[in-house]
Scaffold this motif. Structure first.
Motif: not given
Lengths: 529, 341
Positions: A464-469
């Motif tokens: 759904q969403q990426r936060f860095g890795p």
């Protein structure tokens, strides 16, 4: 280093134990003494210290490759290992300098004494003359991160074969705090006096988890005591000095200064196997109390007061300077009991009491009370068993209580590294709190490779969403999380922290609505924290 | 008022696949369409259900075998066809036998859709030919600088050494590889004098099709339930990756296992597959190959399809190309157990 790289490649390529032992034995028969000694050191976790920060290594690798740093940073998580990324990212070697393993380590030690510019020149030169595998190994050594998928047990077996010595004797010789800079091949391996080093511990005897209670025979054949939830430790009193070793061969003497007074109450030539526990009012404290002391270099007075440590003794390995490991457990225990009976109660030393019952059902009932004693279960030891070295089946079993469990939903996923690069294996789990989901733990282990592949494919499709890795995924998959302990933690949103959390089962059958709640966790904290 | 209307692109990227509006056809579409130009026979590029297919003569037999009774026209490499004023020609992509880059030209504007390709001559496929164009559509399966392939002669020596030393111990050498392209490339790479070569059914099917169209391959024996396996000790056994991990492989005792894939360049993947050996061999271009191929096209615009698309297009943009990522449903060489190639 070509021979060592060939050995590494052979070990890395095969999954068969015999092939690994053969390859190592061949190396130990042909390498020079200096190389053999370093090989043993590296394979037993005695790594040279890091020479340079990884930040600089990345920059230099990008510079030498003539490529932007961001491209390096993008490649690193795909490869999953920094040294390997560097070895692949750089252009192929020009020419080849074949120094032996010990020669490259000497070069490493020379570089660590130089200033940054000279270190850089030395490292870039090494990279430019080493082929890929050797370059990888050299960089692993640079970062202080050298590890290999070979157990010390296998390495010792190969060494035993190559030197025609007994495996248990060699295991003992390899214990302790030596490094290739403080000893020689001759002194360590060829000499026949394993007690030359007064601090040298005996190899620990390790138990397997109980497989089949019905096969143990009559309960009267077994000596049973609690499996204490502390840190396994071996206390050595020799020549007016004491040493305390952990199972991982870490010297812990200075971390538990209260044990120093045991020099005055135990005779020289005594070696005790036992458990370090935080202990107050004649009762073990929870592991959480002890954990606060682990990893501390210095131990302030407040800690000594709040979580005083004792040695809960359960076995005696050396008495009156004699190695008594061959004697039956019953004999060793009776000497241990006599020895401890003559020590004052004020000394930080207790005897791990025997647990008795007429039938296995009686024993099972006692086991069920383990958590009340901050114990992890029971230890079952055959009364006539010698003290063996390493993990052996048959004479010693640990009969642990079942872990605590909680059903939770996965909400974040992150790819692993090394063997798990490119696979999503590191997950964050949440419990319900009203209509919210509250993250409370991460877990990395417990699923099969096939399950990890399955969940990886799902994560890729459902990010759904990426936060860095880190990838956020829909809260759909429920897992049963097992753990060994629970404690309050102001650093976590949930207010709790788990000990050794892992995935027990993937609950395909369980809807997200039926997972546990934050209140359930708080209840567990009140009961077991 | 005067509006400057930009000329429409020769190819556009639609939910059905890569589309040429002027010529009214698709290239390697992933949903059923009336008219499809196919770069090569792998399952993620040549899919069932299209009204009409166009591919090279070499690619046709495998496509017919895999897709059944399809309306298929063939062209030779370099032959030019025309559709609504768009000239169409196929040029070797070096990926597998019959694989092509498809060149389109309309009013002086040239686009090339390369499908999957590699620049190294594998000794089996028609070698890659660079084609000058204005816009180039490239894959990026291995579009990171950490991917640099083993030279073909070193590779041959590695595989032959492994097989020969196994054969000397009476051990089977089980090599996992894709059925179309990789398997036949390996057959042409190994030294058949070392011992007999056995094949899994999926691979032997493709072998027979390629032999029938005149591609020379060493003799192979299909593994059937009747085959006396014990009499074949020391043989090389070519199997699909999924067969290698199945009960099918248990009859070969003792055996050593290996995988042939570009992913074997990564130690983590090698260890995860738990094979005895990993040979670095791919039918896709490595970092060096991708960059060289793109430079040789002289293209200004580059569209990056499957693989490390965002990283590779950012790199190309820094090199001065007008580069962008295009979402497709091509798989490239899959990392795990997928059967796409």
């Amino acid at each position: 280093m070509k021979d060592f790289a060939n050995l590494f490649t052979t070990l890395d390529q095969t999954t068969k134990t015999t092939a690994k032992v053969n390859a190592m034995a061949a190396y130990f028969r042909t390498a020079t003494d200096a190389d053999k000694l370093w090989c043993i050191a590296l394979f037993s976790g005695r790594r040279p210290k890091r020479v340079i920060t990884t930040t600089l290594l990345r920059e230099w690798a990008a510079e030498q490759a003539g490529l932007p740093l961001w491209l390096f940073e993008e490649s690193y998580p795909i490869v999953g290992d920094l040294a390997e990324t560097i070895s692949l990212f750089l252009p192929p070697a020009v020419g080849h300098v074949d120094r032996p393993l010990s020669g490259w380590i000497a070069e490493l030690q020379r570089l660590s004494a130089l200033d940054e510019a000279q270190r850089k020149a030395g490292i870039l030169h090494a990279w430019s003359v080493l082929p890929q595998t050797e370059r990888f190994l050299f960089t692993k050594l640079l970062t202080g991160g050298f590890r290999i998928g070979v157990s010390q047990k296998l390495m010792t077996r190969a060494l035993a074969r190559a030197t025609d010595q007994d495996e248990a004797v060699l295991t003992h010789k390899l214990m302790g705090k030596w490094t290739p800079d403080t000893t020689t091949w001759n002194a360590l391996i060829e000499s026949n006096d394993p007690t030359a080093d007064l601090s040298r511990p005996y190899p620990f005897y390790l138990a397997y988890g109980l497989e089949d209670l019905d096969k143990l025979g009559p309960v009267s054949d077994w000596f049973i005591d609690r499996k204490w939830d502390g840190i396994r430790g071996q206390l050595i009193i020799r020549d007016g000095q004491h040493h305390l070793w952990s199972r991982g061969e870490d010297l812990m003497t200075d971390r538990f200064p209260e044990l120093a007074q045991l020099i005055d109450v135990l005779p020289n030539g005594t070696v005790i196997d036992g458990e370090i526990l935080a202990f107050k009012n004649e009762k073990p404290m929870s592991f959480n109390a002890l954990q606060k002391r682990i990893g501390r270099k210095t131990v302030p007075k407040s800690v000594l007061k709040d979580a005083p440590a004792i040695l809960m003794a359960y076995d005696l390995l050396e008495y009156d300077g004699q190695d008594i490991r061959d004697k039956p457990l019953e004999t060793r225990r009776s000497v241990l009991e006599t020895l401890l009976n003559s020590t004052p109660k004020s000394a930080p030393l207790r005897l791990s009491a025997q647990v008795t019952g007429d039938t296995w059902d009686d024993i099972a009932n006692i086991r069920a009370t383990s958590r009340d004693h901050h114990a992890e279960g029971l230890m079952l030891k055959r009364r006539d068993s010698p003290y063996l070295s390493g993990r052996k089946k048959g004479d010693w079993w640990k009969w642990k209580i079942d872990p605590l469990t909680i059903d939770a939903v996965m909400i974040y996923a992150q790819a692993g590294s090394g063997r798990r690069a490119n696979l999503f294996t590191d997950f964050t789990f949440a419990v319900k709190n009203g209509t919210d989901l509250v993250p409370f733990t991460k877990a990395y282990s417990g699923l099969t490779d096939a399950e990890f592949r399955q969940i990886t494919a799902w994560v890729k499709k459902n990010t759904q969403q990426r936060f860095g890795p880190v990838r956020q995924v829909p809260a759909e998959h429920v897992f049963e999380i097992a753990f060994e302990g629970i404690q309050p933690s102001p650093r976590h949103k949930s207010g709790i922290a788990l000990r050794f959390p892992r995935m027990l089962r993937w609950r395909h059958d369980k809807p997200v609505d039926d997972i546990n709640t934050l209140d359930d966790l708080k209840q567990m904290l009140a009961t077991y924290g | 008022m005067h509006y400057l209307v930009p000329m429409a692109d020769l190819l556009s990227f639609t939910p059905n696949g890569i589309y040429c509006e002027i010529g009214d056809f698709y290239i390697d579409p992933w949903r059923p369409v009336p008219r499809a130009l196919i770069t090569h026979g792998h399952a993620d590029h040549a899919r069932p259900g299209h009204g009409h297919y166009l591919a090279t003569q070499t690619a046709a037999p495998v496509m017919r075998h895999r897709l059944g009774d399809i309306a298929l026209d063939t062209v030779s490499y370099g032959e030019t066809l025309s559709r609504n004023g768009v000239s169409i020609s196929f040029h070797p992509a070096g990926h597998v036998p019959g694989s092509a880059q498809i060149r389109l030209e309309h009013k002086g504007e040239i686009w090339v859709c390369s499908g999957d390709y590699k620049t190294v001559d594998d000794g089996l496929s028609e070698p890659f030919e660079p084609v000058k164009c204005h816009a180039f559509i490239t894959e990026s399966t291995f579009g990171l600088p950490v991917f640099k392939w083993t030279p073909q002669d070193t590779l041959a020596q590695q595989i032959n050494d492994w097989w020969a030393s196994n054969a000397a111990n009476g051990t089977f050498s089980m090599l996992g590889c894709y059925a179309l392209g990789k398997a036949q490339r390996l057959l042409r790479t190994v030294d058949p004098s070392i011992g007999p070569i056995l094949t899994h059914g999926a691979i032997e099917n493709t072998n027979q099709i390629l032999r029938a169209q005149g591609i020379a391959l060493p003799d192979t024996t299909l593994v059937t339930p009747e085959l006396d396996v014990a009499a074949q000790k020391g043989a090389l056994v070519l199997a699909t990756p999924s067969a290698l991990n199945s009960t099918w492989s248990r009859r070969f005792k003792p055996h050593s296992t290996a995988f042939a894939s570009g992913w074997m360049a990564l130690r983590g993947v090698r260890r995860r597959r738990a094979a005895d050996r990993g040979f670095i061999v791919s039918d896709h271009a490595d970092w060096t190959g991708l960059n060289a191929a793109i430079a040789q096209t002289s293209a200004e615009r580059v569209f990056v399809t499957h693989g490390y698309t965002s990283v590779f297009s950012k790199w190309l943009a820094e090199q001065g190309y007008d580069a962008q990522v295009v979402q497709t449903e091509f798989d490239g060489e899959t990392l795990e157990t997928g059967e796409a190639e």
